[in-house]
Motif scaffolding. Structure first.
Motif: not given
Length: 288
Positions: A123-129, A135-136, A142-144, A238-242
């Motif tokens: 699940a992802v938050s609306s704030g993240l989207l 890419d982030e 991918a982490h999840e 991409k992971m570093i940028a996130a």
């Protein structure tokens, strides 16, 4: 308020079920609940039973406590991208595609949960989207997915079960010793006094706090591992940028197990932090 009520009702139901199971086990095995074997059995039933019931209910609880809406049929381009991205990552990681959901929250976060790696939820938050680039966000997903593919939910449950069992068992053994000493080893007294339960309660609180540092240490190591897994799935940059983007976000609002498997945790807490500092995670990826 809804989360608190759900938490209390769930734990009450778990305690009721485990209490019934324990009484049946004692009846059929003939074990004395005051013996070391009986105390260990009680500790194991409540220690492991509570952990695994919570794991079995984790998706249901997560959906209702966060208001997450599972995407069964994408209604827009963003939802379509989310489902396709998670599906592609899951295939690459060698697991069945988890359910994909969105929950309404201003902070940039996401979490994974579920009974096993082939029946999970991302699940992802609306704030993240709204705040992250594609890419982030892809790196966060991918982490999840890496958490799921590594079986972190089950491993954490097993560890929590072991820790709970030892806390309950040791607290009761020491409680018996202390209670007997306080009552001058009065062999004629029947049953346990009120003081015994007070002592056990205090000892469980103390040992529980100390034991949680072990669980949190393991949780922090799994975050480094999930970051590495995400880097393998989508690339280190991409992971570093996130993670760098998360440095600019507010404190996450997730709680409990969802916090442990979220992309970001509380920024303070020392030994009780479920996530390493973002700076340490970025450095680990840069040096990998």
């Amino acid at each position: 308020m809804k989360r608190i009520a759900l938490f209390l009702l769930t734990n009450l139901a778990v305690m009721l079920v485990l209490g019934i199971v324990l009484s049946l086990v004692f009846r059929f095995t003939g074990l004395d609940s005051r013996s070391l074997g009986g105390l260990l059995l009680l500790a194991a039933v409540f220690g492991f039973g509570g952990s695994f019931i919570s794991l079995a209910m984790s998706k249901w609880i997560a959906k209702r406590s966060t208001g997450a809406v599972v995407i069964t049929q994408p209604n827009n381009e963003t939802e379509n991208w989310l489902v396709n991205t998670v599906a592609a990552q899951a295939k690459k990681a060698g697991i069945r595609c988890p359910e994909v959901a969105i929950y309404d929250a201003p902070d940039m976060n996401a979490f994974a949960t579920g009974m096993n790696k082939n029946k999970a939820l991302v699940a992802v938050s609306s704030g993240l989207l709204q705040s992250m680039t594609r890419d982030e966000a892809e790196a966060v997903l991918a982490h999840e997915v890496s958490h799921i593919a590594s079986g972190d939910m089950v491993t954490m449950t097993l560890l929590q079960g072991v820790v709970n069992t030892f806390v309950i068992f040791i607290a009761r053994v020491l409680g018996n010793i202390i209670d007997s000493a306080l009552n001058n080893n009065n062999s004629e007294s029947e049953g346990r006094g009120f003081s015994y339960y007070i002592i056990v309660f205090i000892l469980e609180m103390i040992f529980g706090v100390l034991a949680s540092t072990i669980v949190m240490y393991y949780s922090r190591q799994r975050e480094f591992s999930a970051d590495s897994g995400a880097a393998r799935l989508v690339g280190k940059n991409k992971m570093i940028a996130a993670l760098q983007r998360l440095q600019k976000s507010s404190e996450p609002h997730l709680e409990g197990n969802m916090m442990a498997f979220g992309i970001s945790g509380k920024s303070s807490g020392g030994l009780f932090m479920s996530h390493p500092p973002l700076e340490s995670r970025i450095k680990a990826l840069q040096e990998a």
